[in-house]
Write a protein that holds these residues in place. Structure first.
Motif, PDB file in Angstrom:
ATOM      1  N   GLN A 306       0.715  -1.251  -0.081  1.00 18.21           N
ATOM      2  CA  GLN A 306       0.003   0.147   0.054  1.00 18.21           C
ATOM      3  C   GLN A 306       0.840   1.169  -0.167  1.00 18.21           C
ATOM      4  O   GLN A 306       0.534   2.356  -0.631  1.00 18.21           O
ATOM      5  N   ALA A 307       1.950   1.314   0.657  1.00 15.54           N
ATOM      6  CA  ALA A 307       2.859   2.338   0.637  1.00 15.54           C
ATOM      7  C   ALA A 307       3.444   2.597  -0.579  1.00 15.54           C
ATOM      8  O   ALA A 307       3.649   3.732  -0.933  1.00 15.54           O
ATOM      9  N   VAL A 308       3.801   1.539  -1.381  1.00 12.39           N
ATOM     10  CA  VAL A 308       4.290   1.486  -2.624  1.00 12.39           C
ATOM     11  C   VAL A 308       3.331   2.111  -3.515  1.00 12.39           C
ATOM     12  O   VAL A 308       3.398   3.089  -4.492  1.00 12.39           O
ATOM     13  N   ARG A 309       2.017   1.840  -3.486  1.00 13.87           N
ATOM     14  CA  ARG A 309       1.190   2.554  -4.456  1.00 13.87           C
ATOM     15  C   ARG A 309       0.729   3.855  -4.104  1.00 13.87           C
ATOM     16  O   ARG A 309       0.758   4.812  -5.055  1.00 13.87           O
ATOM     17  N   ALA A 310       0.904   4.236  -2.689  1.00 14.29           N
ATOM     18  CA  ALA A 310       0.790   5.658  -2.560  1.00 14.29           C
ATOM     19  C   ALA A 310       1.908   6.589  -3.006  1.00 14.29           C
ATOM     20  O   ALA A 310       1.700   7.562  -3.627  1.00 14.29           O
ATOM     21  N   LEU A 311       3.071   5.935  -2.735  1.00 18.54           N
ATOM     22  CA  LEU A 311       4.340   6.857  -3.417  1.00 18.54           C
ATOM     23  C   LEU A 311       4.246   6.707  -5.037  1.00 18.54           C
ATOM     24  O   LEU A 311       4.602   7.804  -5.559  1.00 18.54           O
ATOM     25  N   LEU A 312       3.637   5.782  -5.835  1.00 16.99           N
ATOM     26  CA  LEU A 312       3.568   6.085  -7.027  1.00 16.99           C
ATOM     27  C   LEU A 312       2.476   7.003  -7.678  1.00 16.99           C
ATOM     28  O   LEU A 312       2.705   7.550  -8.517  1.00 16.99           O
ATOM     29  N   ARG A 313       1.456   6.981  -6.620  1.00 18.85           N
ATOM     30  CA  ARG A 313       0.482   8.312  -7.082  1.00 18.85           C
ATOM     31  C   ARG A 313       1.169   9.635  -7.109  1.00 18.85           C
ATOM     32  O   ARG A 313       0.731  10.507  -7.535  1.00 18.85           O
ATOM     33  N   ALA A 314       2.018   9.655  -5.968  1.00 21.40           N
ATOM     34  CA  ALA A 314       2.530  11.014  -5.878  1.00 21.40           C
ATOM     35  C   ALA A 314       3.502  11.480  -6.928  1.00 21.40           C
ATOM     36  O   ALA A 314       4.115  12.545  -7.192  1.00 21.40           O
ATOM     37  N   LEU A 315       3.962  10.228  -7.591  1.00 18.56           N
ATOM     38  CA  LEU A 315       5.197  10.567  -8.628  1.00 18.56           C
ATOM     39  C   LEU A 315       4.765  11.219  -9.789  1.00 18.56           C
ATOM     40  O   LEU A 315       3.586  10.866 -10.031  1.00 18.56           O
ATOM     41  N   PRO A 316       5.623  12.066 -10.676  1.00 22.25           N
ATOM     42  CA  PRO A 316       5.160  12.519 -11.709  1.00 22.25           C
ATOM     43  C   PRO A 316       4.955  11.608 -13.116  1.00 22.25           C
ATOM     44  O   PRO A 316       5.931  10.596 -12.880  1.00 22.25           O
ATOM     45  N   SER A 317       4.469  11.811 -14.081  1.00 23.10           N
ATOM     46  CA  SER A 317       4.411  10.843 -15.194  1.00 23.10           C
ATOM     47  C   SER A 317       5.806  10.816 -15.969  1.00 23.10           C
ATOM     48  O   SER A 317       6.507  11.898 -15.594  1.00 23.10           O
ATOM     49  N   LEU A 318       5.811  10.076 -16.860  1.00 20.95           N
ATOM     50  CA  LEU A 318       7.328   9.714 -17.531  1.00 20.95           C
ATOM     51  C   LEU A 318       7.305  10.954 -18.667  1.00 20.95           C
ATOM     52  O   LEU A 318       8.427  11.555 -18.742  1.00 20.95           O
ATOM     53  N   ASP A 319       6.307  11.379 -19.140  1.00 18.50           N
ATOM     54  CA  ASP A 319       6.289  12.541 -20.188  1.00 18.50           C
ATOM     55  C   ASP A 319       6.868  13.823 -19.512  1.00 18.50           C
ATOM     56  O   ASP A 319       7.456  14.712 -20.121  1.00 18.50           O
ATOM     57  N   GLN A 320       6.035  13.874 -18.293  1.00 20.54           N
ATOM     58  CA  GLN A 320       6.399  15.324 -17.365  1.00 20.54           C
ATOM     59  C   GLN A 320       7.753  15.123 -17.033  1.00 20.54           C
ATOM     60  O   GLN A 320       8.374  16.209 -17.103  1.00 20.54           O
ATOM     61  N   LEU A 321       8.354  14.257 -16.678  1.00 19.64           N
ATOM     62  CA  LEU A 321       9.748  14.058 -16.301  1.00 19.64           C
ATOM     63  C   LEU A 321      10.612  14.315 -17.481  1.00 19.64           C
ATOM     64  O   LEU A 321      11.830  14.903 -17.404  1.00 19.64           O
ATOM     65  N   LEU A 322      10.451  14.047 -18.685  1.00 22.40           N
ATOM     66  CA  LEU A 322      11.252  14.200 -19.991  1.00 22.40           C
ATOM     67  C   LEU A 322      11.053  15.311 -20.829  1.00 22.40           C
ATOM     68  O   LEU A 322      11.565  15.651 -21.750  1.00 22.40           O
ATOM     69  N   ALA A 323      10.071  16.078 -20.220  1.00 23.13           N
ATOM     70  CA  ALA A 323       9.806  17.283 -21.060  1.00 23.13           C
ATOM     71  C   ALA A 323      10.907  18.111 -21.253  1.00 23.13           C
ATOM     72  O   ALA A 323      11.155  18.794 -22.262  1.00 23.13           O
ATOM     73  N   LEU A 324      11.429  18.789 -20.004  1.00 23.56           N
ATOM     74  CA  LEU A 324      12.405  19.756 -20.065  1.00 23.56           C
ATOM     75  C   LEU A 324      13.668  19.267 -20.631  1.00 23.56           C
ATOM     76  O   LEU A 324      14.257  20.009 -21.317  1.00 23.56           O
ATOM     77  N   PRO A 325      14.217  17.893 -20.413  1.00 25.93           N
ATOM     78  CA  PRO A 325      15.408  17.491 -21.136  1.00 25.93           C
ATOM     79  C   PRO A 325      15.449  17.296 -22.518  1.00 25.93           C
ATOM     80  O   PRO A 325      16.208  17.787 -23.242  1.00 25.93           O
ATOM     81  N   ARG A 326      14.058  17.066 -23.007  1.00 25.29           N
ATOM     82  CA  ARG A 326      13.799  17.131 -24.342  1.00 25.29           C
ATOM     83  C   ARG A 326      13.845  18.288 -25.233  1.00 25.29           C
ATOM     84  O   ARG A 326      14.317  18.565 -26.114  1.00 25.29           O
ATOM     85  N   ARG A 327      13.213  19.324 -24.437  1.00 22.23           N
ATOM     86  CA  ARG A 327      13.486  20.630 -24.802  1.00 22.23           C
ATOM     87  C   ARG A 327      14.923  21.194 -24.950  1.00 22.23           C
ATOM     88  O   ARG A 327      15.299  21.620 -26.009  1.00 22.23           O
TER      89      ARG A 327
END
Length: 538
Positions: A306-327
């Motif tokens: 349950q703690a891992v699921r809660a942490l996954l919900r708080a993490l940003p998506s993959l596209d959000q993480l790679l948007a700035l580096p891609r730019r």
């Protein structure tokens, strides 16, 4: 007087020799007191003699009788005699003709009631307790799950069956039984030897070394359990390196081994229960702990999931993480072509600027300058070497001049040293002569003192020295016996003599043996310059 020793008067009394009379008394006493019981206090007991017999006395407040226990009887005694112990002795009274004494030959010996045993037990308990054998801090904990149990008990009684049955029911382990006597003569030594024997087992040896020992015996009277109050048993239990359980008698029976043991069990069955746990209870407890462990692990995994699921919900998506580096990557890729062109243009300009300075006339001028600099340095080096050579030649010349005058200086110094040595030698000879003169004068003075102190000067004045047969000077007449050989020393020699008793004066017709010598001295012409001598005292 002679009639006094004669037995002229008739009599009916029989005549006995000393041996016959002693034998008759011995027979009479042994017949009258063939089997007696005597109660008294042991006195003068020092243990068995080297022959194995025990000699002591029995006494009360008004009388005393000698006692003896023969070697064969002593080894069968149930109780060992002790100093001050009140006992009841059974035996026969006999006499010892060699010294006109009577004694009791003891066949059996027992304490005078339970009170005497209890007093002896309390005294022994106090003595061993004072040595620290019963201290609680020296007792060790029993192993929770022993692999081997050593049992010291009788192999034929019900005790060993109860112990084996209880151990088999609770937790079957390997049991090693050391069979011993638990009552009677020698039982205490058997128990002590068994305890020491178990302790001598080597781990990993042919016989397994026990992890815990059980010393057991069934119930009985104080006399029946007396072997476990023996001092040798208590000391063996206290010295045991293996934890020991004492299970002697019933719960109300206490012996000294109970105080020295690490744990006391109320009964032999209770000792078996203390030695091993219940296997079924352990298995049930283990199953319960395993179930609790499995439940706890499951709950822990659910909580972590349950703690891992809660942490996954708080993490940003993959596209959000790679948007700035891609730019940033796209911008860098777009400016890469222009940057390469600019860099090439800048490098070309720097090359042209440096190339404009590389002309043949500039290189020729630099070569000429370097040649002139090299020539100047070579000329300076040549001049420096020439100056160094000149200075070295000058130093060599000065050294040659010094060495040329060296023999003259050495000769002058040698002459001065030789003169100085001659002066010192003359001074030394003069000092030695003066010292010899002083020493000779001191020696002459000491010789004059020695002569003045010598007893020979006294002899010259008319005295004499008397010596005994051992050539020792005699100063008192009482030191000589009549007829003893003596020597008399005068100034001009010695003569021999024999002492008398001093009762009669010497006869004028018999002059002393020294007369010829006195006449000889009188015949000598005297020097007018010599002073008059003192007359003889004899």
């Amino acid at each position: 007087m002679s009639s006094f020793f004669e037995n002229d008067s008739p009599t009916n009394l029989a005549e006995y020799s000393v041996s016959e009379l002693s034998g008759s008394i011995k027979h009479t006493v042994e017949s009258a007191f063939d089997q007696v019981r005597v109660r008294g206090e042991i006195s003068g007991y020092r243990g068995p003699h080297s022959s194995g017999h025990a000699y002591f006395s029995l006494k009360d407040d008004r009388a005393r009788i000698d006692a003896v226990i023969w070697k064969g009887t002593f080894s069968r005694l149930k109780f060992r005699p002790e100093e001050g112990m009140e006992v009841i002795a059974t035996g026969k009274v006999t006499t010892f003709p060699g010294s006109s004494k009577y004694q009791i030959v003891i066949e059996t010996l027992e304490p005078a009631g339970a009170g005497a045993l209890m007093a002896l037990l309390e005294e022994r308990k106090r003595k061993l307790g004072a040595e620290g054998l019963f201290d609680a801090d020296r007792k060790r904990r029993l192993p929770f799950m022993p692999k081997v149990i050593g049992v010291v008990t009788s192999p034929t009684g019900a005790v060993i069956r109860d112990i084996l049955h209880r151990i088999s029911d609770r937790f079957p382990v390997h049991v090693v039984v050391w069979p011993v006597k638990v009552q009677g003569d020698g039982s205490g030594d058997d128990v002590a030897n068994a305890i020491r024997g178990f302790n001598e087992f080597v781990p990993g040896g042919p016989l397994p070394r026990p992890d815990v020992l059980i010393v057991a015996r069934g119930g009985g009277s104080l006399e029946d359990l007396w072997s476990f109050n023996d001092e040798v048993v208590v000391r063996a239990a206290a010295a045991s390196e293996i934890p020991l359980i004492s299970a002697v008698g019933h719960e109300t029976d206490w012996t000294l081994i109970d105080y020295a043991a690490d744990v006391r069990a109320p009964t032999p069955t209770g000792a078996a229960e203390m030695a091993v746990p219940v296997k079924a209870e352990l298995e049930a407890q283990l199953a319960s702990l395993a179930a609790r462990l499995q439940g706890g692990v499951g709950r822990q995994m659910d909580q972590r999931r349950q703690a891992v699921r809660a942490l996954l919900r708080a993490l940003p998506s993959l596209d959000q993480l790679l948007a700035l580096p891609r730019r940033r990557f796209d911008e860098a890729a777009a400016g890469l072509g222009r940057g390469l062109e600019l860099n090439t243009l800048n490098k070309r300009r720097a090359f042209e600027r440096i190339g404009s300075h590389l002309r043949p006339d500039v290189l020729s001028n630099r070569i000429v300058e370097r040649r002139q600099m090299l020539s100047e340095r070579m000329s300076r080096a040549e001049r420096t070497v020439e100056r160094m050579i000149d200075r070295a030649r000058a130093r060599i010349g000065r050294a040659d001049a010094v060495f040329a005058t060296l023999p003259l200086r050495l000769a002058a110094q040698t002459g001065r040293a030789r003169d100085h040595l001659g002066n010192l030698s003359r001074h030394a000879d003069t000092a030695i002569r003066h010292q010899l003169v002083r020493a000779r004068g001191e020696l002459v003075a000491q010789e004059r003192v020695l002569q003045s102190l010598s007893y020979k000067n006294v002899l010259k004045r008319g005295y004499a020295v008397v010596r005994d047969e051992a050539d020792r000077p005699v100063s008192l007449a009482a030191a000589l016996a009549t007829g003893a050989a003596i020597s008399i020393e005068f100034a001009d020699g010695r003569i021999g003599a024999v002492t008398g008793d001093g009762s009669a004066a010497p006869s004028p017709a018999a002059p002393p043996a020294v007369e010829p010598q006195q006449k000889k001295r009188a015949a000598k012409p005297t020097d007018a310059a010599d002073p008059p001598k003192q007359g003889s005292l004899f």
